[in-house]
Design an enzyme around this catalytic site. Structure first.
Site, short mmCIF file in Angstrom:
data_model
loop_
_atom_site.label_atom_id
_atom_site.label_comp_id
_atom_site.label_asym_id
_atom_site.label_seq_id
_atom_site.Cartn_x
_atom_site.Cartn_y
_atom_site.Cartn_z
N HIS A 168 0.84 -1.21 0.00
CA HIS A 168 0.00 0.00 0.00
C HIS A 168 0.87 1.27 0.00
CE1 HIS A 168 -3.23 -2.87 0.64
NE2 HIS A 168 -2.44 -3.43 1.54
N GLU A 180 -2.73 0.26 7.88
CA GLU A 180 -1.85 -0.79 7.35
C GLU A 180 -0.61 -0.24 6.65
OE1 GLU A 180 -3.62 -3.42 4.49
OE2 GLU A 180 -1.83 -4.64 4.36
N HIS A 209 2.60 -7.02 4.42
CA HIS A 209 1.22 -6.55 4.61
C HIS A 209 0.75 -6.86 6.03
CE1 HIS A 209 -0.10 -5.60 0.40
NE2 HIS A 209 1.05 -6.22 0.18
N GLU A 225 1.71 -11.67 5.55
CA GLU A 225 0.64 -10.99 6.30
C GLU A 225 1.07 -11.04 7.76
OE1 GLU A 225 -1.88 -9.35 5.26
OE2 GLU A 225 -2.59 -10.14 3.34
ZN LIG Z 1 -2.43 -5.28 2.44
#
Ligand SMILES: [Zn+2]
Length: 206
Positions: free
Chosen positions: A40, A54, A107, A169
């Site tokens: 992002h 995030e 992430h 993640e």
């Molecule tokens: Zn993400």
């Protein structure tokens, strides 16, 4: 499957835990560069829960991972170093410009089910699976919190990257307890250290 990595762990000098992954022949990674992709950025905040955004967490862990790897003499490239938006295809393009690179995308996760927590590493290739399993294993030793089993995912950033690529993640910020951990710089340092240990453990002797 016989191709699954076997794992072991030894305690090194000064009590430091060295994470080892014994990869089958052909699945070790003879890379020279790690492309670190902070997910992002800029106009794309990613998920936001419990006061956390995030994109900020991704950049923080990516920077920490970058420092750790550079400290180990590993060449690194970051797809972004500040709060800017980078197209997914450009992120893959950065990785594809480097020979002998691996691609590690960072992430954080969220779910409508706020009871879900844990970190996991996704892949899209056999070599990606081996690297993902090493990183998951080593994160499990470095990080407080639940380890989940990552799986095959057809993410664009994995699909368009020619190098061995994984997507980490780091945890569910929609989970109150995990969000509190992720807000703690010490936890983010442990996440980065676990990822770095997995990368280094998957590196074949060159
Ligand atoms: Zn993400």
């Amino acid at each position: 499957m016989s191709a699954a990595p076997r794992h072991t762990c030894v305690h090194g000098i000064l009590g430091a835990v060295i994470c080892l992954c014994l990869l089958p022949a052909g699945l070790a990674h003879a890379f020279s560069t790690v492309v670190i992709d902070a997910g992002h950025g800029g106009k794309d905040p990613g998920c936001h829960w419990n006061g956390l955004v995030e994109k900020d967490l991704c950049l923080d862990v990516a920077r920490r991972l970058n420092s750790i790897l550079q400290g180990k003499g590993v060449k690194t490239v970051m797809t972004r170093t500040d709060d800017t938006y980078v197209e997914l295809s450009d992120r893959a393009g950065i990785a594809n410009r480097h020979e002998d690179a691996i691609f590690v995308s960072i992430h954080f996760n969220a779910s409508r089910d706020h009871s879900v927590s844990g970190f996991e590493v996704h892949h899209r290739s056999k070599k990606g699976l081996a690297l993902a399993q090493c990183i998951e294993k080593c994160m499990g030793e470095a990080v407080k919190g639940r380890k989940r089993d990552g799986d095959w995912q057809d993410y664009k950033v994995l699909r368009e990257t020619q190098a061995t690529a994984v997507l980490v993640e780091c945890g569910f910020i929609s989970h109150k307890g995990e969000a509190a951990r992720c807000a703690d710089p010490d936890h983010r340092q442990a996440l980065a250290q676990g990822i770095a240990n997995g990368i280094l453990a998957a590196k074949s002797k060159q």
